[in-house]
Each structure stands twice: as structure tokens, then as C-alpha cells.
Design a protein around this motif. Structure first.
Motif, PDB file in Angstrom:
ATOM      1  N   LEU A 247       0.840  -1.204   0.000  1.00 51.65           N
ATOM      2  CA  LEU A 247       0.000   0.000   0.000  1.00 51.65           C
ATOM      3  C   LEU A 247       0.875   1.255   0.000  1.00 51.65           C
ATOM      4  O   LEU A 247       0.574   2.230  -0.696  1.00 51.65           O
ATOM      5  CB  LEU A 247      -0.942  -0.008   1.202  1.00 51.65           C
ATOM      6  N   ALA A 248       1.957   1.233   0.768  1.00 49.26           N
ATOM      7  CA  ALA A 248       2.870   2.385   0.815  1.00 49.26           C
ATOM      8  C   ALA A 248       3.488   2.632  -0.566  1.00 49.26           C
ATOM      9  O   ALA A 248       3.517   3.771  -1.042  1.00 49.26           O
ATOM     10  CB  ALA A 248       3.965   2.152   1.856  1.00 49.26           C
ATOM     11  N   ARG A 249       3.959   1.572  -1.216  1.00 49.76           N
ATOM     12  CA  ARG A 249       4.568   1.702  -2.550  1.00 49.76           C
ATOM     13  C   ARG A 249       3.589   2.292  -3.556  1.00 49.76           C
ATOM     14  O   ARG A 249       3.977   2.985  -4.489  1.00 49.76           O
ATOM     15  CB  ARG A 249       5.030   0.331  -3.069  1.00 49.76           C
ATOM     16  N   ASN A 250       2.297   1.983  -3.374  1.00 52.85           N
ATOM     17  CA  ASN A 250       1.275   2.431  -4.321  1.00 52.85           C
ATOM     18  C   ASN A 250       0.569   3.708  -3.856  1.00 52.85           C
ATOM     19  O   ASN A 250      -0.514   4.024  -4.336  1.00 52.85           O
ATOM     20  CB  ASN A 250       0.271   1.302  -4.565  1.00 52.85           C
ATOM     21  N   ASN A 251       1.189   4.420  -2.922  1.00 51.16           N
ATOM     22  CA  ASN A 251       0.661   5.703  -2.425  1.00 51.16           C
ATOM     23  C   ASN A 251      -0.770   5.597  -1.908  1.00 51.16           C
ATOM     24  O   ASN A 251      -1.598   6.469  -2.151  1.00 51.16           O
ATOM     25  CB  ASN A 251       0.754   6.782  -3.517  1.00 51.16           C
ATOM     26  N   LYS A 252      -1.052   4.523  -1.176  1.00 50.78           N
ATOM     27  CA  LYS A 252      -2.392   4.312  -0.621  1.00 50.78           C
ATOM     28  C   LYS A 252      -2.448   4.623   0.880  1.00 50.78           C
ATOM     29  O   LYS A 252      -3.409   4.269   1.550  1.00 50.78           O
ATOM     30  CB  LYS A 252      -2.866   2.867  -0.855  1.00 50.78           C
ATOM     31  N   LEU A 253      -1.400   5.273   1.412  1.00 50.32           N
ATOM     32  CA  LEU A 253      -1.375   5.646   2.827  1.00 50.32           C
ATOM     33  C   LEU A 253      -1.455   7.166   2.942  1.00 50.32           C
ATOM     34  O   LEU A 253      -0.940   7.886   2.099  1.00 50.32           O
ATOM     35  CB  LEU A 253      -0.091   5.150   3.498  1.00 50.32           C
ATOM     36  N   ASN A 254      -2.075   7.646   4.030  1.00 50.78           N
ATOM     37  CA  ASN A 254      -2.155   9.090   4.240  1.00 50.78           C
ATOM     38  C   ASN A 254      -0.877   9.601   4.914  1.00 50.78           C
ATOM     39  O   ASN A 254       0.078   8.847   5.111  1.00 50.78           O
ATOM     40  CB  ASN A 254      -3.420   9.450   5.034  1.00 50.78           C
ATOM     41  N   LYS A 255      -0.865  10.893   5.281  1.00 50.57           N
ATOM     42  CA  LYS A 255       0.338  11.493   5.876  1.00 50.57           C
ATOM     43  C   LYS A 255       0.718  10.843   7.200  1.00 50.57           C
ATOM     44  O   LYS A 255       1.866  10.906   7.626  1.00 50.57           O
ATOM     45  CB  LYS A 255       0.138  12.996   6.065  1.00 50.57           C
ATOM     46  N   LYS A 256      -0.244  10.228   7.879  1.00 50.38           N
ATOM     47  CA  LYS A 256       0.043   9.537   9.140  1.00 50.38           C
ATOM     48  C   LYS A 256       0.465   8.091   8.904  1.00 50.38           C
ATOM     49  O   LYS A 256       0.698   7.338   9.843  1.00 50.38           O
ATOM     50  CB  LYS A 256      -1.181   9.573  10.056  1.00 50.38           C
ATOM     51  N   GLY A 257       0.536   7.681   7.636  1.00 53.33           N
ATOM     52  CA  GLY A 257       0.968   6.326   7.313  1.00 53.33           C
ATOM     53  C   GLY A 257      -0.137   5.292   7.418  1.00 53.33           C
ATOM     54  O   GLY A 257       0.128   4.108   7.565  1.00 53.33           O
ATOM     55  N   LEU A 258      -1.393   5.748   7.320  1.00 53.25           N
ATOM     56  CA  LEU A 258      -2.526   4.826   7.435  1.00 53.25           C
ATOM     57  C   LEU A 258      -3.307   4.755   6.130  1.00 53.25           C
ATOM     58  O   LEU A 258      -3.449   5.751   5.430  1.00 53.25           O
ATOM     59  CB  LEU A 258      -3.475   5.279   8.552  1.00 53.25           C
ATOM     60  N   PRO A 259      -3.842   3.573   5.816  1.00 50.04           N
ATOM     61  CA  PRO A 259      -4.733   3.462   4.656  1.00 50.04           C
ATOM     62  C   PRO A 259      -6.127   3.989   5.026  1.00 50.04           C
ATOM     63  O   PRO A 259      -6.368   4.374   6.173  1.00 50.04           O
ATOM     64  CB  PRO A 259      -4.763   1.955   4.387  1.00 50.04           C
ATOM     65  N   ASN A 260      -7.044   3.984   4.053  1.00 57.90           N
ATOM     66  CA  ASN A 260      -8.402   4.448   4.357  1.00 57.90           C
ATOM     67  C   ASN A 260      -9.117   3.473   5.302  1.00 57.90           C
ATOM     68  O   ASN A 260      -8.639   2.365   5.554  1.00 57.90           O
ATOM     69  CB  ASN A 260      -9.199   4.708   3.067  1.00 57.90           C
ATOM     70  N   LEU A 261     -10.249   3.914   5.828  1.00 55.17           N
ATOM     71  CA  LEU A 261     -10.954   3.147   6.861  1.00 55.17           C
ATOM     72  C   LEU A 261     -11.450   1.789   6.363  1.00 55.17           C
ATOM     73  O   LEU A 261     -11.513   0.827   7.133  1.00 55.17           O
ATOM     74  CB  LEU A 261     -12.120   3.978   7.426  1.00 55.17           C
ATOM     75  N   PHE A 262     -11.793   1.688   5.072  1.00 55.24           N
ATOM     76  CA  PHE A 262     -12.229   0.389   4.532  1.00 55.24           C
ATOM     77  C   PHE A 262     -11.061  -0.604   4.551  1.00 55.24           C
ATOM     78  O   PHE A 262     -11.218  -1.759   4.950  1.00 55.24           O
ATOM     79  CB  PHE A 262     -12.793   0.537   3.115  1.00 55.24           C
ATOM     80  N   LEU A 263      -9.875  -0.128   4.119  1.00 49.94           N
ATOM     81  CA  LEU A 263      -8.692  -0.991   4.150  1.00 49.94           C
ATOM     82  C   LEU A 263      -8.289  -1.322   5.582  1.00 49.94           C
ATOM     83  O   LEU A 263      -7.964  -2.471   5.891  1.00 49.94           O
ATOM     84  CB  LEU A 263      -7.527  -0.324   3.418  1.00 49.94           C
ATOM     85  N   ILE A 264      -8.332  -0.333   6.469  1.00 46.52           N
ATOM     86  CA  ILE A 264      -8.015  -0.595   7.884  1.00 46.52           C
ATOM     87  C   ILE A 264      -8.939  -1.683   8.420  1.00 46.52           C
ATOM     88  O   ILE A 264      -8.490  -2.596   9.115  1.00 46.52           O
ATOM     89  CB  ILE A 264      -8.145   0.696   8.730  1.00 46.52           C
ATOM     90  N   SER A 265     -10.213  -1.603   8.077  1.00 40.48           N
ATOM     91  CA  SER A 265     -11.188  -2.587   8.566  1.00 40.48           C
ATOM     92  C   SER A 265     -10.850  -3.990   8.077  1.00 40.48           C
ATOM     93  O   SER A 265     -10.798  -4.942   8.867  1.00 40.48           O
ATOM     94  CB  SER A 265     -12.602  -2.210   8.110  1.00 40.48           C
ATOM     95  N   LEU A 266     -10.613  -4.120   6.784  1.00 39.30           N
ATOM     96  CA  LEU A 266     -10.309  -5.439   6.211  1.00 39.30           C
ATOM     97  C   LEU A 266      -8.998  -6.002   6.751  1.00 39.30           C
ATOM     98  O   LEU A 266      -8.925  -7.163   7.157  1.00 39.30           O
ATOM     99  CB  LEU A 266     -10.247  -5.331   4.679  1.00 39.30           C
ATOM    100  N   ILE A 267      -7.951  -5.171   6.767  1.00 36.62           N
ATOM    101  CA  ILE A 267      -6.632  -5.625   7.203  1.00 36.62           C
ATOM    102  C   ILE A 267      -6.642  -5.939   8.705  1.00 36.62           C
ATOM    103  O   ILE A 267      -6.069  -6.943   9.142  1.00 36.62           O
ATOM    104  CB  ILE A 267      -5.556  -4.569   6.867  1.00 36.62           C
ATOM    105  N   SER A 268      -7.304  -5.098   9.489  1.00 40.84           N
ATOM    106  CA  SER A 268      -7.336  -5.303  10.945  1.00 40.84           C
ATOM    107  C   SER A 268      -8.059  -6.587  11.322  1.00 40.84           C
ATOM    108  O   SER A 268      -7.619  -7.313  12.218  1.00 40.84           O
ATOM    109  CB  SER A 268      -8.004  -4.116  11.645  1.00 40.84           C
ATOM    110  N   LEU A 269      -9.170  -6.876  10.661  1.00 36.80           N
ATOM    111  CA  LEU A 269      -9.882  -8.127  10.945  1.00 36.80           C
ATOM    112  C   LEU A 269      -9.039  -9.323  10.509  1.00 36.80           C
ATOM    113  O   LEU A 269      -8.979 -10.336  11.210  1.00 36.80           O
ATOM    114  CB  LEU A 269     -11.241  -8.145  10.245  1.00 36.80           C
ATOM    115  N   ASN A 270      -8.366  -9.201   9.374  1.00 38.52           N
ATOM    116  CA  ASN A 270      -7.548 -10.300   8.859  1.00 38.52           C
ATOM    117  C   ASN A 270      -6.343 -10.587   9.763  1.00 38.52           C
ATOM    118  O   ASN A 270      -5.898 -11.727   9.856  1.00 38.52           O
ATOM    119  CB  ASN A 270      -7.076  -9.959   7.437  1.00 38.52           C
ATOM    120  N   HIS A 271      -5.821  -9.555  10.435  1.00 38.12           N
ATOM    121  CA  HIS A 271      -4.606  -9.707  11.243  1.00 38.12           C
ATOM    122  C   HIS A 271      -4.839  -9.382  12.717  1.00 38.12           C
ATOM    123  O   HIS A 271      -3.902  -9.010  13.424  1.00 38.12           O
ATOM    124  CB  HIS A 271      -3.481  -8.836  10.667  1.00 38.12           C
ATOM    125  N   GLN A 272      -6.077  -9.593  13.191  1.00 43.06           N
ATOM    126  CA  GLN A 272      -6.386  -9.243  14.586  1.00 43.06           C
ATOM    127  C   GLN A 272      -5.577 -10.039  15.607  1.00 43.06           C
ATOM    128  O   GLN A 272      -5.363  -9.572  16.718  1.00 43.06           O
ATOM    129  CB  GLN A 272      -7.877  -9.402  14.857  1.00 43.06           C
TER     130      GLN A 272
END
Length: 138
Positions: free
Chosen positions: A79-104
Motif C-alpha cells: 500500500l505504501a509503494r502504491n501511495n495508498k497511505l495518508n500522511k500519518k501512514g494509514l490506509p483508508n478506513l475500509f482498508l483498515i477494517s479489512l486488514i485489521s480483521l484479517n490480522h487481529q
């Protein structure tokens, strides 16, 4: 803890600083590590870290047990390589939701409380999937 703090529920995390300087906030206490030093963070302890010097810092990070943390980092760096992170280094909330559940079991943000994150993520993850987002990227 800071909004950026994370925990690894069952994994001990070890940082071996190779060069440069890293600052850590571990369970609310700040410490610094320089080249040759090792910092060990027990499972379940809130922490975050940042480059503490003027030069690029290099470190080796180990997780015990490893579980699937490598897949989390593959996704995060893709995601970082593809410029999908914001200035705080986080992806959007949909991605956070999917990734967080997958790696809880490997990594969780400390804020808001996990039960609230689970509630929000379980609502947003299916919407994210409909919008074409995935829980893993390479």
C-alpha cells in the motif's frame, strides 16, 4: 497511549538496531536505542517507535511466534509503494477494517478499544469488499 500505538496480542517483538537511533514509547515510557542495542517488547504491551536521529535508521525486527505478521507487512508496504497511505501512514478506513480483521491475532491499534474497533470494522469491511478493496496486497 498515543493514537498510533499498537499491540501484538500474543507476540513478543524484538528490535535490533543496526544503525542510527530509534525512539520507542513502550507502555507510556519513552526510551532510545542506538546501533548495537536490542529492545524487547512483550506481547500485549502498547508501543510505537520512530526514527530518533538525523540519519536513516536500520533495524531488524523479530516476532515470536511469527504467525502471519509477514503477510501484514507485505500488505502494508505494498500500500505504501502504491501511495495508498495518508500522511500519518494509514490506509483508508475500509482498508483498515479489512486488514485489521484479517490480522487481529497479530496486530491491533490500541485506540479506540478493540471491542469498538471490531464493531466498526465488521460493518465497514463488507462495504470495503463491495468497493473492491482486499485484506491482502503484495
Amino acid at each position: 497511549g498515543s493514537a498510533g500505538s499498537a499491540i501484538h496480542p500474543v507476540q513478543e517483538s524484538t528490535f535490533e538496531v543496526i544503525s542510527g537511533k530509534l525512539h520507542f514509547e513502550i507502555n507510556g515510557k519513552i526510551q532510545t536505542a542506538v546501533s548495537g542495542e536490542v529492545v524487547i517488547i512483550p506481547a500485549g504491551i502498547p508501543h510505537y517507535f520512530w526514527n530518533g536521529g538525523e540519519i536513516e535508521a536500520h533495524y531488524i525486527q523479530r516476532f515470536n511466534p511469527s504467525m502471519h505478521i509477514d503477510n501484514f507487512f507485505k500488505t502494508y508496504f505494498a500500500l505504501a509503494r502504491n501511495n495508498k497511505l495518508n500522511k500519518k501512514g494509514l490506509p483508508n478506513l475500509f482498508l483498515i477494517s479489512l486488514i485489521s480483521l484479517n490480522h487481529q491475532n497479530e496486530i491491533r491499534l490500541t485506540n479506540p478499544p478493540w471491542v469498538i474497533q471490531m464493531f466498526i470494522f465488521s460493518i465497514l469491511a463488507p462495504v470495503g469488499r463491495l468497493l473492491g478493496y482486499k485484506e491482502a496486497y503484495e
